[in-house]
Design an enzyme around this catalytic site. Structure first.
Site, mmCIF file in Angstrom:
data_model
loop_
_atom_site.group_PDB
_atom_site.id
_atom_site.type_symbol
_atom_site.label_atom_id
_atom_site.label_comp_id
_atom_site.label_asym_id
_atom_site.label_seq_id
_atom_site.Cartn_x
_atom_site.Cartn_y
_atom_site.Cartn_z
ATOM 1 N N HIS A 217 -2.314 -5.265 -2.629
ATOM 2 C CA HIS A 217 -3.339 -4.389 -3.195
ATOM 3 C C HIS A 217 -4.296 -5.140 -4.121
ATOM 4 C CE1 HIS A 217 -0.329 -3.939 -6.558
ATOM 5 N NE2 HIS A 217 -1.442 -3.931 -7.288
ATOM 6 N N ASP A 248 3.466 -4.841 0.516
ATOM 7 C CA ASP A 248 2.584 -5.154 -0.617
ATOM 8 C C ASP A 248 2.648 -6.625 -1.009
ATOM 9 O OD1 ASP A 248 0.640 -4.569 -2.446
ATOM 10 O OD2 ASP A 248 1.999 -3.782 -3.975
ATOM 11 N N SER A 327 -0.202 -7.213 -11.706
ATOM 12 C CA SER A 327 0.176 -7.119 -10.292
ATOM 13 C C SER A 327 0.110 -8.471 -9.605
ATOM 14 C CB SER A 327 -0.760 -6.142 -9.569
ATOM 15 O OG SER A 327 -0.604 -4.851 -10.095
#
Length: 473
Positions: A217, A248, A327
Site C-alpha cells: 500500500h 501487502d 508502514s
C-alpha cells in the site's frame, strides 16, 4: 698569737720556713694562704705533731702571692678543704672547686653539641620536595581560582556530583540503544510519486544488491518512479520490482554500493511479551525508533481500502508506537533481527479525522514476508497458500468453529477427507472463530506445509492432516 697570724687586725706576721729538705711544694688543688702551714693545736700548744718546733730564730717569711698576700705565688684564692679549716673566718664567703681526675693516657669522652648542625637524613631529603609540591599546588589552586572568578567562571555550579553510569545507559550491543544503532543504517524512507502527489513510507534493505522490502500500500497507485532516503540523509532512485496486494508486500530496488542488509529472525519463535522495536519514518520523521512488546500472535487481519484489494495475514500485534509513515518499516526483536513488517494500526477516530497510535499496531510475520519477497524477486509475483475450502461463517453454537460451505474437488481439504458441513475447530491448535481466520492463518504457511485440522462431523470430533498448496493464479 704564737703562729704569727692575727685575724683581729687583718695583718700577718712572717710564717716559719719550710723544714730543711722538704723540697718544693707538691702540685695540688689551689689553696688559700695558710694551706701549707702546719695544723695548729690549741692556743699555746705549739705546732702540731710531726712539724718541727720553732728554733727561736728569725721567723722565715711565706712566699707572697700575686695579690700581695701570703701564700704561694700561683695559689688560688680558694682551697678545696676550706670548710674543714678550723681557723677560717666563719663570715668569709667560700667556694669549693674539685677538678676532675683524668687517668694518665686516657682520652676524654667526646661530647656532642646538640645545637651543632648535623648531616641531613633521608627523611629530611624526602620531606623537602613534598612540602615544596604542596606549597606549589596551593599557590596554583589559589591563582586558578582567582583567574576563574575574574573571568566569570565563579557562577553557580549546576548539577550534582558525577555518579556511576547505570547499566542501562552504557549502550551494550544487546541493549535497545545498541540494537537501534546496528539496525538504523539498513532502514530507509520510501517515496513514491503518484497522480495525487507523493506517498511516503518506510522500508529496509534485504539484499546486498539493493532489494528493499516495503508494503504494497506504500507503492500502490504509483507511476513507477520511486526514491529512497538512507539513514545518513543521502538519496537514491529506485524501481518497483513487484508487489502482492493480498499479502501487502512489495519489493523495490536501488543501485548503490556498500549496502548493509538486515538480519532476519524467525517470527514463529516469538512469544507474547518479547521486547521489540519499530523503526521507520512516522509522519515524515525519519529514523524514528519506538519500543514495545509482542502483545499477541496470529492476530488474523482483513484489511484494505474501500474498493481496493482485501489483505489477509495472521499478524504480530505490538504496543510499540506506530503511525502513518511507519508502514513497510521493520519490527525487530531484542537481538536486532527483523521479525515483522509494520503494516497497519487500529485507532479510535471520528469520520474525517486522521488515525493515530493508541498502542494497537500490527506487523506481517517475517517468515511470510520473506517467502513472498523471494517469489517476487524470482518470478515477479507471489504464490498464495490455499487449503481448497471456504467457510461461510461461525456456527453460533457452543464450542465455536467454522462450517465449511465449499470444498474444492481434488483440493488439499478434499484430499484430507474434509466435506461440506464439517465444522473446522482448530488449525495447528489455533481456534477458528471468523471466516477471516481460515484464510489468514493458512496464508501464514508456505505451500507444501502440513497442518493439523481438528473438526467436528455431527457430534464426533476428529483430526486430519492437510497438505497446503499454492493457488493456480
Amino acid at each position: 698569737m704564737t703562729d704569727g697570724w692575727d685575724w683581729r687586725r687583718g695583718g700577718e706576721t712572717p710564717a716559719p720556713a719550710r723544714p730543711p729538705g722538704a723540697g718544693a711544694p707538691s702540685v695540688g688543688p689551689p689553696t688559700m694562704p695558710g694551706a701549707d702551714r702546719p695544723p695548729l693545736g690549741p692556743p699555746g700548744s705549739g705546732p702540731a705533731p710531726g712539724w718541727p718546733a720553732s728554733s727561736g730564730g728569725p721567723t722565715p717569711a711565706w712566699p707572697t702571692s700575686a695579690s700581695g698576700g701570703p701564700g704561694p705565688a700561683d695559689a688560688s684564692a680558694w682551697w678545696s678543704d676550706a670548710l674543714a679549716d678550723p681557723w677560717r673566718d666563719p663570715a668569709a664567703p667560700t667556694a669549693v672547686v674539685v677538678p676532675g681526675v683524668v687517668a694518665p693516657g686516657a682520652e676524654p669522652e667526646p661530647v656532642t653539641d646538640p645545637d651543632a648542625p648535623g648531616r641531613p637524613t633521608l627523611r629530611h631529603l624526602l620531606l623537602i620536595p613534598v612540602i615544596t609540591a604542596l606549597l606549589a599546588g596551593t599557590l596554583g589552586g589559589a591563582l586558578g581560582y582567582a583567574f576563574a572568578v575574574r573571568g566569570g567562571a565563579g557562577a553557580a555550579v549546576l548539577g550534582g556530583a558525577p555518579a556511576e553510569v547505570p547499566a542501562l545507559a552504557q549502550r551494550k550491543p544487546e541493549s535497545l540503544a545498541g540494537v537501534a544503532e546496528r539496525v538504523l543504517p539498513s532502514v530507509v524512507t520510501v517515496r513514491v510519486s503518484s497522480l495525487g502527489g507523493t506517498s511516503e513510507g518506510s522500508g529496509f534493505i534485504a539484499t546486498t544488491d539493493g532489494h528493499v522490502i516495503t508494503n504494497d500500500h506504500v507503492v500502490a497507485g504509483g507511476t513507477g518512479k520511486a526514491s529512497v532516503v538512507f539513514n545518513d540523509g543521502s538519496t537514491a532512485p529506485a524501481t518497483i520490482v513487484g508487489q502482492d496486494a493480498e499479502s501487502d508486500i512489495a519489493v523495490i530496488k536501488v543501485s548503490r554500493p556498500g549496502l548493509r542488509p538486515v538480519e532476519f529472525g524467525d517470527s514463529d519463535a516469538l512469544a507474547v511479551g518479547d521486547p521489540v522495536l519499530a523503526i521507520g519514518s512516522p509522519l515524515s520523521l525519519a529514523n524514528t525508533v519506538t519500543a514495545g512488546i509482542v502483545s499477541a500472535l496470529d492476530r488474523t487481519m482483513q484489511a484494505g481500502e474501500p474498493g481496493g484489494p482485501v489483505r489477509y495475514y495472521a499478524a504480530i500485534q505490538t504496543d510499540a508506537a506506530v503511525n502513518h509513515g511507519n508502514s513497510g518499516g521493520p519490527l525487530v526483536d531484542g537481538a536486532g533481527r527483523v521479525v515483522g513488517v509494520n503494516s497497519t494500526i487500529k485507532s479510535l477516530v471520528a469520520e474525517g479525522q486522521e488515525a493515530g497510535n493508541i498502542g494497537l499496531a500490527f506487523a506481517i510475520p517475517i517468515n511470510q514476508a520473506k517467502r513472498v519477497t523471494q517469489d517476487i524477486i524470482g518470478t515477479g509475483k507471489a504464490r498464495r497458500t490455499v487449503i481448497g475450502a471456504r467457510a461461510d461463517g461461525p456456527t453460533g453454537v457452543v464450542g465455536g468453529g467454522l462450517r465449511l460451505a465449499e470444498v474444492e474437488p481434488s483440493g488439499p481439504a478434499d484430499g484430507a477427507g474434509l466435506k461440506v458441513g464439517d465444522v473446522i475447530l482448530k488449525i495447528n491448535g489455533r481456534p477458528m472463530t471468523e471466516p477471516t481466520d481460515l484464510t489468514a492463518l493458512v496464508r501464514k504457511y508456505a505451500p507444501g506445509s502440513i497442518v493439523t485440522v481438528e473438526y467436528r462431523r455431527g457430534s464426533a470430533r476428529q483430526n486430519t492432516s492437510v497438505t497446503l498448496a499454492a493457488d493456480a493464479k
